[in-house]
Design an enzyme around this catalytic site. Sequence first.
Site, PDB file in Angstrom:
ATOM      1  N   GLN A 134      -2.839   2.904   9.680  1.00  0.00           N
ATOM      2  CA  GLN A 134      -1.421   2.771   8.984  1.00  0.00           C
ATOM      3  C   GLN A 134      -0.431   3.708   9.907  1.00  0.00           C
ATOM      4  OE1 GLN A 134      -4.415   3.151   7.537  1.00  0.00           O
ATOM      5  NE2 GLN A 134      -4.525   2.544   5.370  1.00  0.00           N
ATOM      6  N   ARG A 176       0.754  -1.280   0.000  1.00  0.00           N
ATOM      7  CA  ARG A 176      -0.112   0.013   0.019  1.00  0.00           C
ATOM      8  C   ARG A 176       0.988   1.267  -0.103  1.00  0.00           C
ATOM      9  NH1 ARG A 176       1.789   1.907   4.108  1.00  0.00           N
ATOM     10  NH2 ARG A 176       0.592   3.797   3.405  1.00  0.00           N
ATOM     11  N   GLY A 177       0.204   2.522  -0.299  1.00  0.00           N
ATOM     12  CA  GLY A 177       0.993   3.636  -0.329  1.00  0.00           C
ATOM     13  C   GLY A 177       0.983   4.036  -1.933  1.00  0.00           C
ATOM     14  N   ALA A 178       0.709   5.039  -2.263  1.00  0.00           N
ATOM     15  CA  ALA A 178       0.578   5.451  -3.590  1.00  0.00           C
ATOM     16  C   ALA A 178       1.775   4.958  -4.434  1.00  0.00           C
ATOM     17  CB  ALA A 178       0.326   6.728  -3.875  1.00  0.00           C
ATOM     18  N   ARG A 195      -7.437  -0.428  -6.983  1.00  0.00           N
ATOM     19  CA  ARG A 195      -7.760   0.713  -6.126  1.00  0.00           C
ATOM     20  C   ARG A 195      -7.832   1.775  -7.209  1.00  0.00           C
ATOM     21  NH1 ARG A 195      -4.360   1.282  -0.882  1.00  0.00           N
ATOM     22  NH2 ARG A 195      -6.390   2.310  -0.163  1.00  0.00           N
ATOM     23  N   LYS A 249      -4.991   9.997   2.451  1.00  0.00           N
ATOM     24  CA  LYS A 249      -6.048   9.255   3.249  1.00  0.00           C
ATOM     25  C   LYS A 249      -7.060   9.971   3.982  1.00  0.00           C
ATOM     26  CE  LYS A 249      -5.752   5.987   4.041  1.00  0.00           C
ATOM     27  NZ  LYS A 249      -6.440   4.804   3.212  1.00  0.00           N
ATOM     28  N   ASP A 259      -2.049  10.716  -2.642  1.00  0.00           N
ATOM     29  CA  ASP A 259      -2.676   9.736  -3.736  1.00  0.00           C
ATOM     30  C   ASP A 259      -2.698  10.103  -5.023  1.00  0.00           C
ATOM     31  OD1 ASP A 259      -3.058   8.390  -0.902  1.00  0.00           O
ATOM     32  OD2 ASP A 259      -3.174   6.739  -2.617  1.00  0.00           O
TER      33      ASP A 259
HETATM   34  O1  MRU Z   1      -4.898   3.163   1.903  1.00  0.00           O
HETATM   35  P1  MRU Z   1      -3.263   3.479   1.940  1.00  0.00           P
HETATM   36  O2  MRU Z   1      -2.656   2.978   3.073  1.00  0.00           O
HETATM   37  O3  MRU Z   1      -2.786   3.070   0.553  1.00  0.00           O
HETATM   38  O4  MRU Z   1      -3.250   5.120   2.014  1.00  0.00           O
HETATM   39  C1  MRU Z   1      -1.776   5.685   1.856  1.00  0.00           C
HETATM   40  C2  MRU Z   1      -1.822   7.272   1.958  1.00  0.00           C
HETATM   41  O5  MRU Z   1      -2.956   8.011   2.074  1.00  0.00           O
HETATM   42  C3  MRU Z   1      -0.622   7.657   1.705  1.00  0.00           C
HETATM   43  O6  MRU Z   1      -0.530   8.800   2.404  1.00  0.00           O
HETATM   44  C4  MRU Z   1      -0.365   8.041   0.181  1.00  0.00           C
HETATM   45  O7  MRU Z   1      -0.411   6.867  -0.458  1.00  0.00           O
HETATM   46  C5  MRU Z   1       1.077   8.593   0.017  1.00  0.00           C
HETATM   47  S1  MRU Z   1       2.217   7.377   0.482  1.00  0.00           S
HETATM   48  C6  MRU Z   1       3.770   7.982  -0.098  1.00  0.00           C
END
Ligand code: MRU
Length: 359
Positions: free
Chosen positions: A210, A60-62, A103, A262, A251
Amino acid sequence: MNAAMPDAIRQVTHRDNVGLSKDGSAVVIIDQTRLPGETVYLTLRSPEDMTDAIVQLKVRGAPAIGIFAAYCLSCLAGQIPSTVYSAFLSAFRKYKAALAATRPTAVNLSWALNRMEQTVLDHSDKSIAELCRLLQQEAIHIHDEDAAMCKAISEKGLTLVQDGDGILTHCNAGPLATSRYGTALGPILLGTERGLHFKVFAGETRPLLQGARLTTYELSRAGVEVTLICDNMASSVMKKGWIQACFVGCDRIAANGDTANKIGTSGLAVLARYYGIPFYVLGPTSTIDRACETGDAIEIELRAPEEIRELYFRTPIALPEVACYNPAFDVTDHELITGIVTEKGICRPPYTQSIAALF
Ligand code: MRU
């Protein structure tokens, strides 16, 4: 179980959250749903296991989702039996579509998948074996570029804070969500390496925690002073004067600066404005979607109600029939953002102009 990092992943990527197996036939990830209690590596070969890993937030994480998806396509391309280009392209596109559908909000996913497809389209004259080699090379490039972008973002973000500052962050935008330093956590980790001391407050980030599970883990391991707070405590620590800056990831950033991140991020930005605290979004230019004019055009992922009703609790905490609304992200209005820190520079309002100038 505490599994050691498999040699395969270390030899290919020298990093520890996402990588290719040594023979290139599988993607190896650290299962983020098991952290911080267990460090478990998963070796994924089938398209189903790969798409499930994204949907279930094992990865996870963009930026990390984009890198992972690129590695997945590289592996899956090697499983396509056809040696005829048109049949190969059509099978490749099916895999790409399945990964893209996992996603909707993080633009890095489609960005990375499109780069992989472009590699196939640009080399229609090559053999399938050569195409597979080029796809693996492109996935590794995407990964390496992200590491370089994170380092540049970290350097730029570090100019925005002072030694001793209190910094509030939300969710997890550190190494697990990216490569190496991360984005929102990048300046903190880089500054700490250089002997600076920050007091970080990490919101737990309901419902999937997270912040509690991953951000506190990454920062503590790096020797950063980090304090975990519940999401509803942000206003309280701001009012006490403990926060000098907010650093969050992203994201998808629209052309006007509206930023999806998030769920809960936009509320923090509203609070930060009230208390006069600068609110910075940190992310690579691969997270900017200039085709989205404003945040209204960003699709927000809705997730399963069980994540609110029962996840992480020994027994369900709510009536099974209670209605739940579980958006994974929200959009922070560009007017609430003090600056957008990218690897190419820090954008300031008006964002329509400063973002366009990046390209
Ligand atoms: O649902 P997630 O855990 O994938 O959400 C992640 C976030 O919102 C992060 O802040 C975003 O992806 C940036 S990661 C560098």
